[in-house]
Write a protein that holds these residues in place. Structure first.
Motif, short mmCIF file in Angstrom:
data_model
loop_
_atom_site.label_atom_id
_atom_site.label_comp_id
_atom_site.label_asym_id
_atom_site.label_seq_id
_atom_site.Cartn_x
_atom_site.Cartn_y
_atom_site.Cartn_z
N TYR A 160 25.39 6.33 37.89
CA TYR A 160 25.30 6.78 36.50
C TYR A 160 26.44 6.20 35.67
N ASP A 161 26.15 5.90 34.41
CA ASP A 161 27.17 5.32 33.53
C ASP A 161 27.89 6.38 32.71
N VAL A 162 27.18 7.46 32.39
CA VAL A 162 27.82 8.55 31.65
C VAL A 162 27.50 9.86 32.36
N VAL A 163 28.55 10.60 32.70
CA VAL A 163 28.34 11.94 33.27
C VAL A 163 29.00 12.91 32.30
N TYR A 164 28.18 13.66 31.54
CA TYR A 164 28.78 14.56 30.55
C TYR A 164 28.70 16.00 31.02
N ALA A 165 29.78 16.71 30.83
CA ALA A 165 29.86 18.09 31.32
C ALA A 165 29.31 19.04 30.26
N THR A 166 28.30 19.80 30.66
CA THR A 166 27.65 20.73 29.74
C THR A 166 28.12 22.14 30.04
N LEU A 179 32.66 11.47 31.90
CA LEU A 179 33.08 10.21 32.53
C LEU A 179 32.20 9.10 31.97
N MET A 180 32.82 7.96 31.69
CA MET A 180 32.06 6.81 31.19
C MET A 180 32.40 5.58 32.01
N SER A 181 31.40 4.79 32.33
CA SER A 181 31.64 3.57 33.09
C SER A 181 32.19 2.48 32.16
N ARG A 182 32.73 1.43 32.77
CA ARG A 182 33.31 0.33 31.97
C ARG A 182 32.34 -0.24 30.92
N PRO A 183 31.07 -0.51 31.27
CA PRO A 183 30.17 -1.06 30.25
C PRO A 183 30.05 -0.15 29.02
N VAL A 184 30.03 1.16 29.25
CA VAL A 184 29.93 2.09 28.12
C VAL A 184 31.21 2.04 27.30
N VAL A 185 32.36 1.99 27.97
CA VAL A 185 33.65 1.93 27.28
C VAL A 185 33.73 0.66 26.43
N ARG A 201 27.79 -1.15 13.70
CA ARG A 201 27.53 -0.99 15.13
C ARG A 201 26.79 -2.21 15.63
N PRO A 202 26.90 -2.50 16.93
CA PRO A 202 26.09 -3.60 17.46
C PRO A 202 24.60 -3.28 17.23
N LEU A 203 23.79 -4.33 17.04
CA LEU A 203 22.37 -4.08 16.75
C LEU A 203 21.66 -3.50 17.96
N TYR A 204 22.05 -3.95 19.13
CA TYR A 204 21.44 -3.46 20.36
C TYR A 204 22.45 -3.60 21.48
N ILE A 205 22.24 -2.84 22.53
CA ILE A 205 23.16 -2.90 23.67
C ILE A 205 22.36 -3.41 24.87
N VAL A 206 22.80 -4.50 25.44
CA VAL A 206 22.11 -5.04 26.61
C VAL A 206 22.79 -4.51 27.86
N GLN A 207 22.00 -3.92 28.74
CA GLN A 207 22.60 -3.42 29.98
C GLN A 207 22.78 -4.56 30.98
N GLU A 208 21.79 -5.42 31.10
CA GLU A 208 21.99 -6.62 31.93
C GLU A 208 21.09 -7.75 31.47
N TYR A 209 21.54 -8.95 31.71
CA TYR A 209 20.71 -10.13 31.47
C TYR A 209 20.26 -10.65 32.82
N VAL A 210 19.02 -11.02 32.93
CA VAL A 210 18.53 -11.56 34.20
C VAL A 210 18.15 -13.02 33.96
N LYS A 214 29.10 -5.21 34.79
CA LYS A 214 29.19 -4.00 35.61
C LYS A 214 30.15 -4.27 36.77
N ASN A 215 31.13 -3.40 36.92
CA ASN A 215 32.03 -3.56 38.05
C ASN A 215 31.48 -2.82 39.26
#
Ligand code: UDP
Ligand code: MG
Length: 338
Positions: A126-132, A171-177, A309-318, A335-336
Motif C-alpha cells: 500500500y502507498d498510503v495507510v491513513y489512520a481513521t 504513512l505515505m510511500s515515496r511516490p506519494v511524497v 497541480r500536476p494534470l495527472y499522476i502516473v503510477q508506472e510506465y510500462v 517505486k523503491n
C-alpha cells in the motif's frame, strides 16, 4: 573475481517520521521517550525523525535542540514564526529522505505504536495507510460533532473522496511524497491532497488517545479557517451554486415581469410607472445574478489553474525507459523496493 554487492542490499529502507510542534514544552520529553522506544522496536528499517518547530514561544525549541544534538537521526526545522500545522507538515515532507514518511502529532494523541501496523500494510504494497479514528476520548462533544459534520459536508461538496474521521496521521510511500512535493498550492489541506493523489490507499482504524499534556493548539478560529481551506481547496461547488441561484432567481424574475405586464395590459390594478419599474428591477436583478455566476465559473477555472497541480499522476510506465516518456506532465515516480 569478487562480485560487487549492490549498496541497496546492505542498507535497510528508511522511514521518516515528521512531527510538527507548536508550544509543546509539556509533552516533548514524553513524546521523545515514546518515539525512542518505538524506534528501538523497528526491525529491518532505519528511521529518521524530522521535527518541525512551528515558531514555538516556549521552551520547545530549546528542548528539541538538545534532543537533536544527542541523536544523529533527529533533524530539526525551526520556523521563524508560527506558520500553522499544515505548513509545518509540508516542510517536514519536503525535507524527508525516507522510502516512507509518517506524519504524527507531537501530543501523543496518535500513538507511535500504531505505526507498526502502518509499516506492515506498506510492506504489503500500500502507498498510503491513513489512520481513521474510531474513538476520540478527552475531546469535547462540540469538537467531535463539528468534526463529524465537517468531514461529511466536505465529502458531499468535493469531487475527491476524502476519508471520514481521518486526520493527518498516516504513512505515505515515496511516490506519494514526490507527488505531494509537485503540488505547490499555498492553501494546503494535506489530508485532501493525499486523497487526490490516488495510488493504493487503505484505512487503519485506531483509538485516538488523549492529549498527553497541554491544550489543543487548534482554537475554534483556526479550526474554522482549516475547514474553509478544506472545502475551498477541494470544491468549486459553492461558486457553481451561485450560477444555479442566479438561474433560479432569473426564472422568478421572468415570471414577475410577465405578471407585471399582464396586470398592466389586461387589468386596471396598476399604478402609473409601476410596470416599468418592476420590469427594470427584476430584469436587472436576474441579469446581475447570472453574470455573477458566470464570473464565478471563470474564477473557479482560474483557481484550478493557479493551484498548478500536476494534470495527472502516473503510477508506472510500462515499456518506456525508467524515467518515463520525456514529455510527461506527471512528476517522475519511482517505486523503491521495501
Ligand atoms: N501544531 C503546529 N502548529 C500550529 C498548531 C499545531 O505545528 O499552529 C502542531 C501541534 O504541536 C501538534 C499538532 O500540530 O503536534 C496537532 O495540534 P493539536 O494537538 O493542538 O490539534 P488537535 O489535536 O487538538 O486537533
Ligand atoms: Mg492534538
Amino acid at each position: 573475481m569478487t562480485v560487487p554487492i549492490e549498496n541497496k542490499a546492505l542498507t535497510s529502507p528508511l522511514l521518516t517520521l515528521v512531527i510538527p510542534c507548536y508550544n509543546e514544552e509539556e509533552v516533548i520529553a514524553e513524546t521523545i521517550k515514546r518515539l525512542n522506544s518505538f524506534c528501538a522496536e523497528l526491525v529491518n528499517l532505519d528511521v529518521e525523525l524530522i521535527v518541525v518547530d512551528d515558531g514555538s514561544r516556549d521552551r520547545t525549541r530549546e528542548l528539541l535542540k538538545s534532543y537533536a544534538a544527542e541523536n544523529a537521526n533527529v533533524r530539526l526545522i525551526c520556523f521563524a514564526r508560527n506558520f500553522g500545522h499544515q505548513i509545518a507538515v509540508t516542510a517536514g515532507i519536503d525535507a524527508a529522505g525516507g522510502d516512507a514518511v509518517v506524519l504524527i502529532d507531537a501530543d501523543l494523541q496518535d500513538p507511535p505504536e500504531v505505526i507498526h501496523a502502518m509499516i506492515a500494510k506498506w510492506r504489503e504494497g500500500y502507498d498510503v495507510v491513513y489512520a481513521t479514528r474510531t474513538e476520540r476520548p478527552g475531546e469535547s462533544a462540540f469538537k467531535i460533532a463539528t468534526a463529524r459534520g465537517f468531514y461529511r459536508l466536505l465529502n458531499k461538496l468535493s469531487d475527491v473522496a476524502i476519508p471520514l474521521d481521518t486526520g493527518d496521521f498516516r504513512l505515505m510511500s515515496r511516490p506519494v511524497v514526490d507527488t505531494l512535493r509537485a503540488m505547490p498550492e499555498h492553501d494546503r489541506f494535506v489530508r485532501g491532497m493525499v486523497s487526490w493523489v490516488g495510488f493504493k490507499q487503505i484505512a487503519l482504524p485506531y483509538k485516538r488517545a488523549q492529549r498527553f499534556a497541554g491544550v489543543s493548539k487548534y482554537p475554534l478560529r483556526k479550526m474554522l479557517r482549516f475547514a474553509i481551506d478544506g472545502i475551498l481547496s477541494f470544491s468549486t461547488k459553492p461558486l457553481q451554486m451561485s450560477v444555479a441561484l442566479g438561474m433560479f432567481c432569473a426564472f422568478f424574475a421572468l415570471l414577475g415581469i410577465v405578471y407585471a405586464l399582464y396586470l398592466r395590459v389586461f387589468t386596471h390594478i396598476w399604478v402609473e410607472g409601476w410596470t416599468a419599474l418592476m420590469i427594470a428591477v427584476l430584469f436587472l436583478g436576474g441579469v446581475q445574478l447570472i453574470c455573477v455566476g458566470i464570473l464565478g465559473e471563470y474564477i473557479g477555472r482560474i483557481y484550478n489553474e493557479v493551484k498548478n497541480r500536476p494534470l495527472y499522476i502516473v503510477q508506472e510506465y510500462v515499456g518506456f525507459n525508467e524515467a518515463g516518456p520525456e514529455m510527461s506532465r506527471s512528476p517522475a515516480v519511482k517505486k523503491n523496493d521495501v
